[in-house]
Enzyme design. Structure first.
Site, PDB file in Angstrom:
ATOM      1  N   LYS A  87       0.816  -0.943   0.589  1.00  0.00           N
ATOM      2  CA  LYS A  87       0.321  -0.107  -0.182  1.00  0.00           C
ATOM      3  C   LYS A  87       0.725   1.532   0.053  1.00  0.00           C
ATOM      4  O   LYS A  87       1.799   1.087   0.901  1.00  0.00           O
ATOM      5  CB  LYS A  87      -1.148   0.133   1.253  1.00  0.00           C
ATOM      6  N   ASP A 133      -0.933  -0.144  -4.167  1.00  0.00           N
ATOM      7  CA  ASP A 133      -2.183  -0.297  -4.264  1.00  0.00           C
ATOM      8  C   ASP A 133      -2.412   1.256  -3.430  1.00  0.00           C
ATOM      9  O   ASP A 133      -1.761   1.523  -2.467  1.00  0.00           O
ATOM     10  CB  ASP A 133      -3.400  -0.902  -3.271  1.00  0.00           C
ATOM     11  N   GLU A 169      -3.127  -0.603  -7.695  1.00  0.00           N
ATOM     12  CA  GLU A 169      -4.535  -0.388  -7.556  1.00  0.00           C
ATOM     13  C   GLU A 169      -5.301   0.936  -7.652  1.00  0.00           C
ATOM     14  O   GLU A 169      -4.450   1.822  -7.129  1.00  0.00           O
ATOM     15  CB  GLU A 169      -4.951  -1.266  -6.705  1.00  0.00           C
ATOM     16  N   ASP A 215     -10.426  -0.666  -7.994  1.00  0.00           N
ATOM     17  CA  ASP A 215     -10.651  -1.049  -6.872  1.00  0.00           C
ATOM     18  C   ASP A 215     -12.054  -0.920  -6.988  1.00  0.00           C
ATOM     19  O   ASP A 215     -13.063  -0.696  -6.769  1.00  0.00           O
ATOM     20  CB  ASP A 215      -9.327  -1.510  -6.117  1.00  0.00           C
ATOM     21  N   LYS A 253     -14.382  -7.627  -4.592  1.00  0.00           N
ATOM     22  CA  LYS A 253     -14.024  -7.695  -2.948  1.00  0.00           C
ATOM     23  C   LYS A 253     -15.826  -7.908  -3.049  1.00  0.00           C
ATOM     24  O   LYS A 253     -16.918  -7.389  -2.985  1.00  0.00           O
ATOM     25  CB  LYS A 253     -14.094  -6.285  -2.085  1.00  0.00           C
TER      26      LYS A 253
END
Length: 352
Positions: free
Chosen positions: A151, A181, A207, A232, A259
């Protein structure tokens, strides 16, 4: 049949950083179905500040769902009525699948649930200071991960690049796949330049480089990017088949990330997968910080989809008070140990 719901606060073992802030705890909800013969459980994996159904009437909606189940309203009718509550859709369809399964925790029997096959997953590196992120990277590599997702967007970009370079000095792209991400942390003006810098490090993908809802800006990025882009958050709140098709045709992303708790469970994921494959868009599946109940359902579903990419399913060990389950991470893969018992009791939930 009786239907009830229970709220549970999951406590992180250590604070976990994203570009939206530091997470110390995460609330989730369980729908429990009971008949004289069987039991079923589903998790409504709400993510505050991100889920489209993060609304003041969430608990009231769950109460209404449980009342309707007790009155005999069908799963299909409930699912259709819950379009604006994708996490509850996921909880409902999982609870019914659990209720009608021979084993309430084996929803999709397969080689995975028999312990004969594993799912390749990425190792997740949370945001934090340089030392903390370096420590996590080292830990994931020692644990045998060959795909690491980092991240980015919380500390300065230069430091993040240095961290990624330090991995690349040791491991080539064929040895360790790197994903990043940014959770929408880049501005549209700076995004392309940052993507060019990142692409020099032989990354697999990034992402959500910019915040969702900027379709034209994202379409431009996906067209010009030297680095594959995975959508995402962009998928959240896109409900109808027509809207989904429009999004994919407008933005033309290289990948989408699914997700189930945020996009309407298994049905919602199936819908996106079918459209993605028609548009030659790659995809993978990721958990959304659910407990092991939701993670188990997502993992079993994911295995049936036969994706060869590493999935984002390594979040089961984040909490001090998770439900004990047969899921375990071994050498960069998610495994299911059928000999290990589930511990599912509300007394256990309240341990911290």
């Amino acid at each position: 049949m009786t239907a009830t719901f229970q709220k549970h606060i999951l406590i992180f073992k250590r604070p976990s950083g994203t570009s939206r802030g530091i997470l110390n705890s995460k609330e989730t909800y369980f729908i429990i179905l009971k008949t004289e013969e069987s039991f079923g459980v589903g998790e409504c994996g709400l993510l505050r500040g991100l889920s489209i159904d993060d609304r003041p009437d969430y608990d009231a909606e769950l109460e209404g769902v449980c009342e309707n189940i007790a009155l005999g309203v069908s799963e299909e009718d409930l699912y259709e009525a819950l379009t604006e509550f994708p996490s509850i859709q996921f909880g409902v369809e999982t609870a019914f699948k659990s209720l009608h399964s021979e084993n309430p925790f084996e929803l999709f029997p397969s080689e995975f649930t028999r312990g004969e096959a594993a799912i390749p997953i990425n190792g997740l590196v949370w945001m934090g200071d340089k030392g903390f992120m370096k420590e996590q990277i080292s830990e994931k590599l020692k644990q045998g991960f060959t795909c690491i997702k980092m991240k980015i967007g919380a500390i300065d970009f230069k430091t993040e690049i240095e961290l990624l370079k330090s991995i690349r000095k040791e491991f080539s792209a064929s040895e360790v796949e790197l994903r990043v991400d940014s959770n929408g942390a880049f501005s549209p003006k700076e995004a392309l330049e940052k993507l060019k810098v990142l692409s020099d490090l032989n990354l697999h993908s990034i992402e959500q480089p910019i915040k969702q809802g900027q379709w034209q800006e994202m379409a431009r990025l996906c067209e010009e990017t030297p680095l594959p882009i995975a959508l995402d958050e962009e998928l959240i709140g896109v409900f109808s088949e027509e809207e989904k098709k429009n999004l994919l045709e407008t933005i033309k992303p290289q990948f989408i990330i699914l997700k189930p708790s945020l996009i309407g469970g298994f049905r919602g994921s199936d819908s996106w997968i079918n459209l993605a494959e028609k548009h030659n868009t790659g995809w993978w599946i990721t958990s959304a910080l659910e407990s092991n109940v939701g993670l188990n359902a997502i993992a079993q579903y994911t295995y049936t989809k036969n994706s060869k990419l590493p999935q984002g399913l390594g979040t089961g060990s984040l909490y001090t008070n998770n439900i004990e389950s047969p899921l375990q991470v071994l050498n960069g893969t998610l495994n299911y140990n059928p000999k290990k018992e589930w511990i599912f009791s509300f007394d256990y939930f309240h341990r911290s």
